[in-house]
Write a protein that holds these residues in place. Structure first.
Motif, PDB file in Angstrom:
ATOM      1  N   MET A   1       0.854  -1.184   0.000  1.00  9.52           N
ATOM      2  CA  MET A   1       0.000   0.000   0.000  1.00  9.52           C
ATOM      3  C   MET A   1       0.892   1.236   0.000  1.00  9.52           C
ATOM      4  O   MET A   1       1.869   1.316   0.732  1.00  9.52           O
ATOM      5  N   SER A   2       0.580   2.208  -0.826  1.00  9.63           N
ATOM      6  CA  SER A   2       1.399   3.410  -0.925  1.00  9.63           C
ATOM      7  C   SER A   2       1.111   4.369   0.222  1.00  9.63           C
ATOM      8  O   SER A   2       0.079   4.293   0.880  1.00  9.63           O
ATOM      9  N   ASP A   3       2.080   5.258   0.440  1.00  6.44           N
ATOM     10  CA  ASP A   3       1.894   6.271   1.478  1.00  6.44           C
ATOM     11  C   ASP A   3       0.778   7.222   1.065  1.00  6.44           C
ATOM     12  O   ASP A   3       0.670   7.577  -0.114  1.00  6.44           O
ATOM     13  N   PRO A   4      -0.033   7.645   2.020  1.00  7.76           N
ATOM     14  CA  PRO A   4      -1.115   8.574   1.668  1.00  7.76           C
ATOM     15  C   PRO A   4      -0.569   9.943   1.284  1.00  7.76           C
ATOM     16  O   PRO A   4       0.469  10.375   1.788  1.00  7.76           O
ATOM     17  N   LEU A  32     -11.834  11.577   2.398  1.00  4.41           N
ATOM     18  CA  LEU A  32     -10.475  12.117   2.320  1.00  4.41           C
ATOM     19  C   LEU A  32      -9.455  10.983   2.269  1.00  4.41           C
ATOM     20  O   LEU A  32      -8.479  11.042   1.512  1.00  4.41           O
ATOM     21  N   ASP A  33      -9.669   9.950   3.056  1.00  2.00           N
ATOM     22  CA  ASP A  33      -8.762   8.804   3.053  1.00  2.00           C
ATOM     23  C   ASP A  33      -8.754   8.134   1.681  1.00  2.00           C
ATOM     24  O   ASP A  33      -7.692   7.745   1.180  1.00  2.00           O
ATOM     25  N   GLN A  34      -9.911   8.000   1.070  1.00  3.43           N
ATOM     26  CA  GLN A  34      -9.997   7.421  -0.273  1.00  3.43           C
ATOM     27  C   GLN A  34      -9.124   8.201  -1.251  1.00  3.43           C
ATOM     28  O   GLN A  34      -8.342   7.624  -2.004  1.00  3.43           O
ATOM     29  N   VAL A  35      -9.271   9.514  -1.250  1.00  2.00           N
ATOM     30  CA  VAL A  35      -8.535  10.373  -2.174  1.00  2.00           C
ATOM     31  C   VAL A  35      -7.035  10.336  -1.857  1.00  2.00           C
ATOM     32  O   VAL A  35      -6.206  10.264  -2.767  1.00  2.00           O
ATOM     33  N   GLN A  36      -6.689  10.364  -0.577  1.00  2.00           N
ATOM     34  CA  GLN A  36      -5.280  10.319  -0.186  1.00  2.00           C
ATOM     35  C   GLN A  36      -4.578   9.062  -0.688  1.00  2.00           C
ATOM     36  O   GLN A  36      -3.391   9.081  -0.967  1.00  2.00           O
ATOM     37  N   PRO A  41     -13.347   9.110  -4.787  1.00  2.00           N
ATOM     38  CA  PRO A  41     -14.277   9.186  -3.651  1.00  2.00           C
ATOM     39  C   PRO A  41     -15.598   8.519  -4.023  1.00  2.00           C
ATOM     40  O   PRO A  41     -15.936   8.402  -5.203  1.00  2.00           O
ATOM     41  N   ASP A  42     -16.322   8.055  -3.012  1.00  2.00           N
ATOM     42  CA  ASP A  42     -17.641   7.476  -3.239  1.00  2.00           C
ATOM     43  C   ASP A  42     -18.577   8.576  -3.731  1.00  2.00           C
ATOM     44  O   ASP A  42     -18.366   9.755  -3.477  1.00  2.00           O
TER      45      ASP A  42
END
Length: 72
Positions: A1-4, A32-36, A41-42
């Motif tokens: 998993m990549s860094d946010p 915000l977590d989704q985009v990071q 986003p949903d």
């Protein structure tokens, strides 16, 4: 998993977010977590037919301030 990716809040955006009810803060945090993490986003369901002029003006000002800051 990549860094946010980092998130920078402009103007009163973070204080505005903190003023949301707990359920809305939780949902905004999830988006915000989704985009990071590079995800889309949903989909949001709008409750009103039209965005208020006040909100449009605020978004335009924040965007303008960001463009000016990046140009320096």
């Amino acid at each position: 998993m990549s860094d946010p990716k980092p998130v920078e809040f402009r103007g009163s955006a973070l204080d505005d977010l903190r003023a949301f009810p707990a359920s809305a803060r939780r949902e905004a945090g999830h988006q915000l977590d989704q985009v990071q993490h590079g995800h889309e986003p949903d989909d949001f369901q709008k409750k009103t037919q039209k965005t208020t002029q006040r909100d449009l003006d605020l978004a335009a000002k924040r965007y303008s301030d960001l463009v000016k800051e990046l140009a320096q």
